[in-house]
Design an enzyme around this catalytic site. Structure first.
Site, PDB file in Angstrom:
ATOM      1  N   LYS A 114       0.812  -1.227   0.000  1.00  0.00           N
ATOM      2  CA  LYS A 114       0.000   0.000   0.000  1.00  0.00           C
ATOM      3  C   LYS A 114       0.837   1.263   0.000  1.00  0.00           C
ATOM      4  CE  LYS A 114      -4.319  -1.693   1.701  1.00  0.00           C
ATOM      5  NZ  LYS A 114      -5.586  -1.195   2.117  1.00  0.00           N
ATOM      6  N   LYS A 194      -5.790 -10.044  -6.035  1.00  0.00           N
ATOM      7  CA  LYS A 194      -6.920 -10.315  -5.148  1.00  0.00           C
ATOM      8  C   LYS A 194      -8.059  -9.332  -5.431  1.00  0.00           C
ATOM      9  CE  LYS A 194      -6.490  -8.162  -1.221  1.00  0.00           C
ATOM     10  NZ  LYS A 194      -6.511  -7.588   0.072  1.00  0.00           N
ATOM     11  N   LYS A 197     -11.447  -3.404  -3.459  1.00  0.00           N
ATOM     12  CA  LYS A 197     -12.063  -2.128  -3.825  1.00  0.00           C
ATOM     13  C   LYS A 197     -10.996  -1.178  -4.358  1.00  0.00           C
ATOM     14  CE  LYS A 197     -14.210  -3.054   0.525  1.00  0.00           C
ATOM     15  NZ  LYS A 197     -14.077  -2.816   1.944  1.00  0.00           N
TER      16      LYS A 197
HETATM   17  P1  TYM Z   1     -10.870  -5.458   4.815  1.00  0.00           P
HETATM   18  O1  TYM Z   1     -11.843  -4.377   5.095  1.00  0.00           O
HETATM   19  O2  TYM Z   1      -9.866  -5.233   3.755  1.00  0.00           O
HETATM   20  O3  TYM Z   1     -11.639  -6.778   4.449  1.00  0.00           O
HETATM   21  C1  TYM Z   1     -12.643  -7.341   5.295  1.00  0.00           C
HETATM   22  C2  TYM Z   1     -12.531  -8.868   5.283  1.00  0.00           C
HETATM   23  O4  TYM Z   1     -12.678  -9.351   3.943  1.00  0.00           O
HETATM   24  C3  TYM Z   1     -11.566 -10.179   3.609  1.00  0.00           C
HETATM   25  N1  TYM Z   1     -11.264 -10.019   2.181  1.00  0.00           N
HETATM   26  C4  TYM Z   1     -11.088 -11.036   1.326  1.00  0.00           C
HETATM   27  N2  TYM Z   1     -11.160 -12.375   1.507  1.00  0.00           N
HETATM   28  C5  TYM Z   1     -10.957 -13.148   0.413  1.00  0.00           C
HETATM   29  N3  TYM Z   1     -10.691 -12.659  -0.827  1.00  0.00           N
HETATM   30  C6  TYM Z   1     -10.617 -11.336  -1.041  1.00  0.00           C
HETATM   31  N4  TYM Z   1     -10.384 -10.867  -2.245  1.00  0.00           N
HETATM   32  C7  TYM Z   1     -10.824 -10.458   0.062  1.00  0.00           C
HETATM   33  N5  TYM Z   1     -10.828  -9.104   0.198  1.00  0.00           N
HETATM   34  C8  TYM Z   1     -11.093  -8.862   1.499  1.00  0.00           C
HETATM   35  C9  TYM Z   1     -10.420  -9.663   4.470  1.00  0.00           C
HETATM   36  O5  TYM Z   1      -9.422 -10.644   4.628  1.00  0.00           O
HETATM   37  C10 TYM Z   1     -11.145  -9.345   5.757  1.00  0.00           C
HETATM   38  O6  TYM Z   1     -11.290 -10.506   6.547  1.00  0.00           O
HETATM   39  N6  TYM Z   1      -7.484  -5.115   8.517  1.00  0.00           N
HETATM   40  C11 TYM Z   1      -8.793  -5.606   8.168  1.00  0.00           C
HETATM   41  C12 TYM Z   1      -9.882  -5.078   9.057  1.00  0.00           C
HETATM   42  C13 TYM Z   1      -9.652  -5.264  10.517  1.00  0.00           C
HETATM   43  C14 TYM Z   1      -9.736  -6.490  11.238  1.00  0.00           C
HETATM   44  C15 TYM Z   1      -9.485  -6.144  12.585  1.00  0.00           C
HETATM   45  C16 TYM Z   1      -9.980  -7.808  10.858  1.00  0.00           C
HETATM   46  C17 TYM Z   1      -9.369  -4.282  11.411  1.00  0.00           C
HETATM   47  N7  TYM Z   1      -9.274  -4.824  12.664  1.00  0.00           N
HETATM   48  C18 TYM Z   1      -9.479  -7.135  13.571  1.00  0.00           C
HETATM   49  C19 TYM Z   1      -9.987  -8.781  11.850  1.00  0.00           C
HETATM   50  C20 TYM Z   1      -9.725  -8.442  13.192  1.00  0.00           C
HETATM   51  C21 TYM Z   1      -9.137  -5.181   6.743  1.00  0.00           C
HETATM   52  O7  TYM Z   1      -8.627  -4.219   6.250  1.00  0.00           O
HETATM   53  O8  TYM Z   1     -10.119  -5.909   6.152  1.00  0.00           O
END
Ligand code: TYM
Length: 325
Positions: A114, A194, A197
């Site tokens: 990023k 992957k 968004k």
């Molecule tokens: P975020 O908002 O990017 O995504 C939310 C969840 O969706 C999953 N995900 C995917 N899984 C499979 N294939 C994909 N292409 C894909 N894109 C997104 C992500 O793995 C995630 O589980 N850092 C985290 C948010 C967060 C969090 C936490 C998660 C903040 N604090 C504590 C767990 C525990 C994030 O940016 O997810």
């Protein structure tokens, strides 16, 4: 009897969930809430560390909460909350700053990806995994259902729990990661990346976009990469994954046989993926349409209040343990 405690989060960076979020994480959130005490969180503090639209953020939190409820998160069973309503998240994150090594953060691949070619890289982007560790450990979480892009962050969280325990005495449990059968859904426009968004419109399919748009994104999915190999190309593999997740086993097996016999027609595969995906998400879309945003707001406020009561107990103990007055 609860098997343990779940925490997971999602960034409200877009107005709705995409198939990667759903199949990689949210499908598990819904499934696991019967067996675990679960907290699901809209991580709005994580959403402000890269460019974002301040006028849209608050609505995005509400819309994404509505999406999650439509997917089947049950507020009677689980807590649905937003991060900025519980200041103990950032409080614990500051404390964890003191026990996190700079070198460990530098190794985070998400940070490397990023921050690449960016003119402005915020300290928040670098510290992101510390806030995530605080989110998780604040509630003595034992299980974190996420896509595999978050594994390294959960690993860091385990390391922080260990370091805290060894400096200040045993307190935090080390949480485990749980994956769905599809922990990484790929972009249909670029099957080597992957689904996300941040890559742009054509790289993700939202659960709530129009059927025409879903159809055209699936129809234009990349199938051949131009490389001659005996292996299934990443694009075709990706379509098969979506079919497996949405269609009956017999339909999937039929297409697999066609592939093995060399008679597979990509158009037929794509249309089957479209048809089964749309019927899978249809009930979710219907529930979402009938949802009252006032009710969603009430659910979030109530969930955040319940979460805060738990968070305050942890922070009080942590402060005592580390010697604050
Ligand atoms: P975020 O908002 O990017 O995504 C939310 C969840 O969706 C999953 N995900 C995917 N899984 C499979 N294939 C994909 N292409 C894909 N894109 C997104 C992500 O793995 C995630 O589980 N850092 C985290 C948010 C967060 C969090 C936490 C998660 C903040 N604090 C504590 C767990 C525990 C994030 O940016 O997810």
């Amino acid at each position: 009897m609860s098997k343990g405690k779940i925490f997971s989060g999602i960034r409200p960076t877009a107005s709705s969930l995409h198939l990667g979020n759903y199949f990689g994480a949210v499908a598990n959130w819904v499934k696991l809430q019967d067996d675990y005490e679960a907290i699901y969180c809209l991580v709005d503090y994580h959403a402000i560390i890269e460019d974002y639209d301040k006028d849209a953020l608050s609505d995005r939190v509400l819309n994404m909460a509505a999406d999650l409820l439509a997917c089947g998160i049950d507020p009677q069973q689980s807590i649905l909350m937003f991060q900025s309503a519980v200041p103990e998240h950032t409080e614990l994150a500051w404390i964890f700053n003191a026990i996190t090594s700079y070198g460990d953060l530098q190794r985070m691949t998400q940070f490397k990806d990023k921050s690449e070619n960016k003119e402005f890289v915020s300290a928040g982007l670098f510290n992101y995994p510390i806030l995530m560790a605080a989110d998780i450990l604040l509630y003595h979480t034992t299980v974190v259902p996420v896509g595999d892009d978050q594994d390294q962050h959960v690993e860091l969280t385990r390391g922080l729990a260990r370091r805290f325990n060894s400096r200040y005495g045993d307190y935090f449990a080390e949480p485990e990661t749980i994956h769905t059968e599809a922990p990484r859904i790929m972009s249909l426009a670029d099957p080597t990346s992957k689904m996300s968004k941040s890559l742009g419109e054509k790289h993700f399919i939202s659960l709530f976009e129009s059927e025409d748009s879903i159809h055209s994104k699936i129809r234009s999915a990349v199938t051949d990469t131009g490389l001659q190999t005996d292996e299934m190309s990443p694009g075709v593999k990706s379509l098969f994954t979506l079919l497996k997740l949405s269609a009956p086993e017999s339909v999937y097996a039929g297409f697999e046989t066609d592939y093995q016999e060399g008679t597979l027609k990509y158009v037929a595969l794509k249309d089957a993926v479209y048809e089964h995906l749309v019927s899978l998400i249809q009930p979710i879309r219907q529930r979402r349409e009938g949802m009252s945003m006032e009710e969603v707001r009430r659910v979030l406020d109530d969930g955040s209040e319940r979460a805060r009561a738990q968070a305050q107990v942890t922070i009080k103990t942590v402060k005592q343990k580390i010697g604050l007055p």
